[in-house]
Design a protein around this motif. Sequence first.
Motif, PDB file in Angstrom:
ATOM      1  N   THR A 154      -2.281   7.472  -3.702  1.00  0.00           N
ATOM      2  CA  THR A 154      -2.023   6.199  -3.024  1.00  0.00           C
ATOM      3  C   THR A 154      -2.458   5.059  -3.924  1.00  0.00           C
ATOM      4  OG1 THR A 154      -2.494   4.878  -1.047  1.00  0.00           O
ATOM      5  CG2 THR A 154      -4.272   6.236  -1.885  1.00  0.00           C
ATOM      6  N   SER A 155      -1.865   3.877  -3.715  1.00  0.00           N
ATOM      7  CA  SER A 155      -2.214   2.732  -4.554  1.00  0.00           C
ATOM      8  C   SER A 155      -1.976   1.437  -3.792  1.00  0.00           C
ATOM      9  CB  SER A 155      -1.369   2.743  -5.834  1.00  0.00           C
ATOM     10  OG  SER A 155      -1.687   1.630  -6.651  1.00  0.00           O
ATOM     11  N   ASP A 156      -2.862   0.469  -4.032  1.00  0.00           N
ATOM     12  CA  ASP A 156      -2.650  -0.907  -3.584  1.00  0.00           C
ATOM     13  C   ASP A 156      -2.035  -1.675  -4.750  1.00  0.00           C
ATOM     14  OD1 ASP A 156      -3.865  -0.385  -1.118  1.00  0.00           O
ATOM     15  OD2 ASP A 156      -5.854  -0.746  -1.952  1.00  0.00           O
ATOM     16  N   ASN A 157      -0.803  -2.139  -4.580  1.00  0.00           N
ATOM     17  CA  ASN A 157      -0.058  -2.786  -5.659  1.00  0.00           C
ATOM     18  C   ASN A 157       0.148  -4.262  -5.357  1.00  0.00           C
ATOM     19  OD1 ASN A 157       0.201  -0.201  -6.736  1.00  0.00           O
ATOM     20  ND2 ASN A 157       2.213   0.128  -5.833  1.00  0.00           N
ATOM     21  N   LYS A 213       0.892  -1.164   0.000  1.00  0.00           N
ATOM     22  CA  LYS A 213       0.000   0.000   0.000  1.00  0.00           C
ATOM     23  C   LYS A 213       0.924   1.206   0.000  1.00  0.00           C
ATOM     24  CE  LYS A 213      -3.969   2.205   2.188  1.00  0.00           C
ATOM     25  NZ  LYS A 213      -4.713   2.145   0.907  1.00  0.00           N
ATOM     26  N   SER A 214       1.075   1.810  -1.161  1.00  0.00           N
ATOM     27  CA  SER A 214       2.084   2.845  -1.342  1.00  0.00           C
ATOM     28  C   SER A 214       1.454   4.233  -1.370  1.00  0.00           C
ATOM     29  CB  SER A 214       2.858   2.608  -2.645  1.00  0.00           C
ATOM     30  OG  SER A 214       1.980   2.713  -3.763  1.00  0.00           O
ATOM     31  N   TYR A 215       2.279   5.224  -1.046  1.00  0.00           N
ATOM     32  CA  TYR A 215       1.882   6.628  -1.117  1.00  0.00           C
ATOM     33  C   TYR A 215       2.952   7.395  -1.882  1.00  0.00           C
ATOM     34  CZ  TYR A 215      -1.863   6.079   2.313  1.00  0.00           C
ATOM     35  OH  TYR A 215      -3.029   5.701   2.953  1.00  0.00           O
ATOM     36  N   ARG A 216       2.504   8.415  -2.604  1.00  0.00           N
ATOM     37  CA  ARG A 216       3.446   9.283  -3.298  1.00  0.00           C
ATOM     38  C   ARG A 216       3.049  10.724  -3.065  1.00  0.00           C
ATOM     39  NH1 ARG A 216       4.781  12.994  -7.413  1.00  0.00           N
ATOM     40  NH2 ARG A 216       3.056  12.219  -8.690  1.00  0.00           N
ATOM     41  N   LEU A 217       3.976  11.529  -2.578  1.00  0.00           N
ATOM     42  CA  LEU A 217       3.720  12.922  -2.233  1.00  0.00           C
ATOM     43  C   LEU A 217       4.079  13.811  -3.422  1.00  0.00           C
ATOM     44  CD1 LEU A 217       5.407  12.792   1.302  1.00  0.00           C
ATOM     45  CD2 LEU A 217       3.023  12.241   0.701  1.00  0.00           C
ATOM     46  N   PRO A 218       3.283  14.833  -3.724  1.00  0.00           N
ATOM     47  CA  PRO A 218       3.563  15.705  -4.873  1.00  0.00           C
ATOM     48  C   PRO A 218       4.942  16.362  -4.761  1.00  0.00           C
ATOM     49  CG  PRO A 218       1.347  16.097  -4.043  1.00  0.00           C
ATOM     50  CD  PRO A 218       2.031  15.210  -3.045  1.00  0.00           C
ATOM     51  N   GLY A 260      -9.777  10.599  -9.581  1.00  0.00           N
ATOM     52  CA  GLY A 260     -10.332   9.989  -8.370  1.00  0.00           C
ATOM     53  C   GLY A 260      -9.852   8.572  -8.112  1.00  0.00           C
ATOM     54  N   ARG A 261     -10.088   7.645  -9.077  1.00  0.00           N
ATOM     55  CA  ARG A 261      -9.672   6.256  -8.892  1.00  0.00           C
ATOM     56  C   ARG A 261      -9.265   5.677 -10.238  1.00  0.00           C
ATOM     57  NH1 ARG A 261     -12.977   1.232  -8.523  1.00  0.00           N
ATOM     58  NH2 ARG A 261     -11.591  -0.405  -7.756  1.00  0.00           N
ATOM     59  N   VAL A 262      -8.137   4.989 -10.249  1.00  0.00           N
ATOM     60  CA  VAL A 262      -7.609   4.368 -11.456  1.00  0.00           C
ATOM     61  C   VAL A 262      -7.163   2.958 -11.112  1.00  0.00           C
ATOM     62  CG1 VAL A 262      -5.724   4.406 -13.145  1.00  0.00           C
ATOM     63  CG2 VAL A 262      -6.877   6.536 -12.522  1.00  0.00           C
ATOM     64  N   THR A 263      -7.505   1.988 -11.971  1.00  0.00           N
ATOM     65  CA  THR A 263      -7.049   0.612 -11.768  1.00  0.00           C
ATOM     66  C   THR A 263      -6.231   0.148 -12.965  1.00  0.00           C
ATOM     67  OG1 THR A 263      -9.013  -0.389 -12.754  1.00  0.00           O
ATOM     68  CG2 THR A 263      -9.082   0.052 -10.383  1.00  0.00           C
ATOM     69  N   ASN A 264      -5.436  -0.869 -12.737  1.00  0.00           N
ATOM     70  CA  ASN A 264      -4.627  -1.437 -13.807  1.00  0.00           C
ATOM     71  C   ASN A 264      -4.495  -2.940 -13.582  1.00  0.00           C
ATOM     72  OD1 ASN A 264      -2.861  -1.995 -15.876  1.00  0.00           O
ATOM     73  ND2 ASN A 264      -1.080  -1.041 -14.917  1.00  0.00           N
ATOM     74  N   HIS A 265      -5.018  -3.738 -14.521  1.00  0.00           N
ATOM     75  CA  HIS A 265      -4.777  -5.170 -14.547  1.00  0.00           C
ATOM     76  C   HIS A 265      -3.789  -5.411 -15.680  1.00  0.00           C
ATOM     77  CE1 HIS A 265      -8.790  -4.653 -12.831  1.00  0.00           C
ATOM     78  NE2 HIS A 265      -8.620  -5.804 -12.191  1.00  0.00           N
ATOM     79  N   TYR A 292      -1.703  -6.051 -10.445  1.00  0.00           N
ATOM     80  CA  TYR A 292      -2.944  -5.316 -10.224  1.00  0.00           C
ATOM     81  C   TYR A 292      -2.609  -4.058  -9.442  1.00  0.00           C
ATOM     82  CZ  TYR A 292      -7.451  -3.922  -8.306  1.00  0.00           C
ATOM     83  OH  TYR A 292      -8.556  -3.200  -7.945  1.00  0.00           O
ATOM     84  N   ARG A 293      -3.127  -2.922  -9.896  1.00  0.00           N
ATOM     85  CA  ARG A 293      -2.939  -1.647  -9.220  1.00  0.00           C
ATOM     86  C   ARG A 293      -4.312  -1.014  -8.994  1.00  0.00           C
ATOM     87  NH1 ARG A 293       1.269  -4.022  -9.306  1.00  0.00           N
ATOM     88  NH2 ARG A 293       3.199  -3.398 -10.358  1.00  0.00           N
ATOM     89  N   ASN A 294      -4.505  -0.462  -7.807  1.00  0.00           N
ATOM     90  CA  ASN A 294      -5.752   0.217  -7.469  1.00  0.00           C
ATOM     91  C   ASN A 294      -5.383   1.548  -6.831  1.00  0.00           C
ATOM     92  OD1 ASN A 294      -8.336   0.977  -6.845  1.00  0.00           O
ATOM     93  ND2 ASN A 294      -8.596  -0.497  -5.169  1.00  0.00           N
ATOM     94  N   ALA A 295      -5.367   2.612  -7.649  1.00  0.00           N
ATOM     95  CA  ALA A 295      -4.854   3.912  -7.211  1.00  0.00           C
ATOM     96  C   ALA A 295      -5.982   4.894  -6.942  1.00  0.00           C
ATOM     97  CB  ALA A 295      -3.908   4.484  -8.260  1.00  0.00           C
ATOM     98  N   THR A 296      -5.804   5.694  -5.913  1.00  0.00           N
ATOM     99  CA  THR A 296      -6.743   6.752  -5.549  1.00  0.00           C
ATOM    100  C   THR A 296      -6.022   8.092  -5.622  1.00  0.00           C
ATOM    101  OG1 THR A 296      -7.896   5.228  -4.057  1.00  0.00           O
ATOM    102  CG2 THR A 296      -8.328   7.575  -3.768  1.00  0.00           C
TER     103      THR A 296
END
Length: 795
Positions: free
Chosen positions: A581-584, A553-558, A633-638, A609-613
């Motif tokens: 943030t994203s669940d990878n 569960k990652s975070y990235r700061l601007p 808002g929300r982006v996913t990647n399979h 699988y990525r689930n980013a907010t």
Amino acid sequence: MTTHKFLFSSIIFLFSFLSFSQQNQGVSVSGQVKENSGQTIPYATIFIEKTDLSMISDKNGNFTFKNVRPGKYTLKITAIGFSNHKKSIEVSDKDVNIQFQLESELNELESVTVLGRSQVEKVNKQAYNVTAIDAKKLHNSTLDLAHALDRVSGVRVRESGGVGSRSELSINGFTGNQVKIFIDGVPMDNFGSSFQMNNIPINLADRVEVYKGVVPIWLGGDALGGAVNIVTNSKPRTYLDASYSFGSFNTHRSTLNAGYTAKNGFTAEINAFQNYSDNNYWVNVDIADLNTGAYFPNQRVRKFHDHYKNETVIVNIGITGKKYADKLLFGLTAGENKADIQTGARMKSVFGKMHERGTTLMPTFKYQVKDLFTKNLNVNVTGNYNFGKEQNIDTVFRRYNWFGDYKEYAGNGAERSRTLRIFKNNNAIATTNITYSLGERHSFSLNNTFNNSDRKESDELVPESLVYQQPKKIQKNVVGAGYKFDYNQKWSSSVFVKGYTLKTTYSRSYNPSGNAGDIAYQEYEDKTSSYGFGGASSYYIRQNLQVKGSFEKSYRLPTTDEVFGNVNDNLEGNLDLRPETSDNFNIGFAYQTSFNKVNALTFDMNLLYRNATDFIRPTLNNNQTMTTNVNQGRVTNHGIDGEIRYSYRSRFTAGVNATYQNIRNMTEYEPNQDYVSPVYKDRIPNMPYLFGNADASYIFPDFLKKGNNLSLGYNLLYVHAYYLYWPSMGSDDKLDIPEQFNHDLNAVYTFANGKYNIALECKNVLDNKLYDNFSLQKPSRAFNIKLRYFFSKSK
């Protein structure tokens, strides 16, 4: 699972293993596996027949079985590329130590890939989804680091043009600042425009590690979807590596890497490189006559205002090999660059005089020590501060077209926005990494990365402007703690937690009186904190079959540029940008096999699988001359990526890799809207989703003279077509980036002593149209020649 439940489970998990490791101490059987030449064989499999005991040797060929009962046993050793070997032993009440020597069955199996991945198996065999490139195999090529990475599955390097142009690295759909770049574990966040991926020569690196989705705790920093770690050769030695290349579009590149280590430990290192190019390659554009308005579609013209040059030098002086410091180095990184600006964010914007300059002036500090105070306690501390600056120069009041024609206007205007703006980010980074090993199975790590940016701006054209007096400060801190468990070299698992803090200081304008022209500013300070966690596990079902999985569960700061903008990169700031943030998730396997003693095959496949907010993505600003970043808002990647590679002896190798990533907008309702978004479930625009590479290389040994080798190589890059805008919006003929094929050829001749090397390359052999980002065209066909001299002396 909540964070506190995860931490509690991890602690129980940890103490269970600690308890297990203390039980059943007894007689041990240990040894080392070597070739006949004496070279150790890493990751061989050792079986004790008629028992359930087996394990894999470590990177130095060492292995140890504990708690072996007295008796007679037969040990069987297998390793890819070597004949199987058996040996009988007798165990009594004393520990047993044995040496094994295996006969080579397949010469040079380690060279199964052009990029030399198997030369860095220690990295590739980690539980993380990681690919390592042996950069030494590419030192004779004219590649820079960015274009070497562009050949790795799951990775795309996206550029806005030729040499020195703005480039972004994409890993499994996450791009730009979502992917963190490190040099020897130090973040490159503040290195400046003189030091970027596509102007750093490959000769600077010993290897390059690509972590996809999950980033190990020891790298630190905030990364949403992956990281690249450029590893230089840190061994104390005396050496010289110098090269010069010349190519199309008046392109010149030179590198110098040298080091000296005295017997008393005094060490001096220098790394220097230079790049220059006119970048006057051919492009296809639509052009309008500035006076008559006559329209000329699809014209083939040369770029006429895209010159680039940079020089960078890195110097380190200190001591190595001491009890109190394995490495203590004080250094300075200095560089400068000048780049013409030919276009805006789209090719329809064309400039003829606007340009930018940048400098890097960065003192550095590195301290490494092993066994500090106690055995297996290792500490690594680094620090740097960049005093460099960036400037955008736009003072000529003209309008250009692609023929190079222009109209000049009276008054104080500009091609885009009149400015001599200078900004200094005054960026400081400090990292601390501490690791401790408890026996052979348990290790702990603690990492802290501190990043502080305090931008100062000025413009001599408007010295009293309040705009440049406003605060622009960003302070970040990322702290992480991790635990790793290893069992018999067959099973390895890691868990970690990370804490993120961000403080941003800025101001907004307002009109206090309501009268036209009355502008004032109010200062704000925003603070936020977040917690992430993750883990990775790897298991060898067989000696040559590995399965592994990882999660973060990652975070990235601007970044400073994303929040406050960077005119030099055609980037407009966004003060409202939020952390993403994203669940990878990653699941993968790797398999190696050989047959008929001279053939080898390797297979790698990874599911993701990525689930980013609050996904941060670039889009065009209102007038389409610059880009700006916004939160989705929300982006996913399979997705899936994989590679198959074949080699015959040490002479021929070929491989193919492919990546598919289904990146979708899953934001059903946009802010302040009560209806479903028209682009709900659309692919994210301006993002390639299907691409791959194929390559082949053949070596002619003893070519023209005994000991001299000639290598011929080919590389193909394929990128499937994709839209520049939302697929569900616009007409059927909306803009897209078409399907692309890029073919490269190379020939490398190496002399017997290894000191002298010559390389010839042709890039984009068929002169195909190549694009990236918002249809910005990349170079047409180009030829290059590179001369290299290398000398090394052992310490």
